[in-house]
Design an enzyme around this catalytic site. Sequence first.
Site: not given
Ligand code: 13P
Length: 281
Positions: A32, A34, A119, A121, A191, A197, A237
């Site tokens: 992903n 982002k 997601h 976010e 997640e 992150g 992560s």
């Molecule tokens: P990270 O791997 O940067 O923690 O992000 C995970 C994520 O949100 C994947 O959709």
Amino acid sequence: MSISRPFSSAIQTNRVLGLTDNIVRTTLIVGNWKMNKTASEAATFICTVVPKLPAPPTIEIVVAPPFIALESVRTALGASTSVQLGAQNLFWESHGAYTGEVSAPMLKELGCRYVIIGHSERRTLFGEQDEEVRKKIRSALTHHLKPILCIGESLSQREQGQTDEVLRRQLTGGLTGLSDKDMAAVAVAYEPVWAIGTGKAATSEQAVAAHRTIRAFLADTWSADLAEATRILYGGSVTPHNVSGLLQSDQIDGALIGGACLEVESFATICCLAESIGACG
Ligand code: 13P
């Protein structure tokens, strides 16, 4: 005896239809991106990373760049690629006066096979609610895109012992009313918000416990066979250092990767490690 991982969507479908083939859940690795990489940066990245990926893979590898880079990534991958294209979101209507939105048929025409939906976010920064998540999943399925439903608890919810309740609520919110046939195309990504992150991935034990809760919900709501056939990914992560430990469990069928999918070496390493585990799992 762990569940074998090599892919066969036909066999997965057979399970849903009540046939008796071995259950297989192919490892699924999804990058992903982002809001990272311009269209040209994306193409350069793909040209560099693809030669380092397992070929042909026995696992499924998906890249989900920003909308604006889907076309350049598709071109860079070429027609004979085994790397699949995914989107990070969609809007549930297929066309119309929805300024700034992108629909499932648009993504389908660009070659997308998967779409990430719900997601954290999107939920926290853009106020996406379960009802919208559900409409997006339905739209994806109508247009033959495979949804990856993201769910996960916040740190305070975990600290208050609400993890299982939150997971069940988000599963109910996103998946209510889907048939067995619909569900055959759905993957779930666990997640935990506190792991995204932050560099603090869930331990294998935490992830496995959550995955068991998710699978139990699927068994209760649909069937044991459906629960066994559904892929549940872990995200938060994930790095080359922890991916093997996570994927060792037969409860964890793949990974949804953020930061570590943006660098050629780390994404390629994760895919190769997943391939080596998937091939012998
Ligand atoms: P990270 O791997 O940067 O923690 O992000 C995970 C994520 O949100 C994947 O959709």
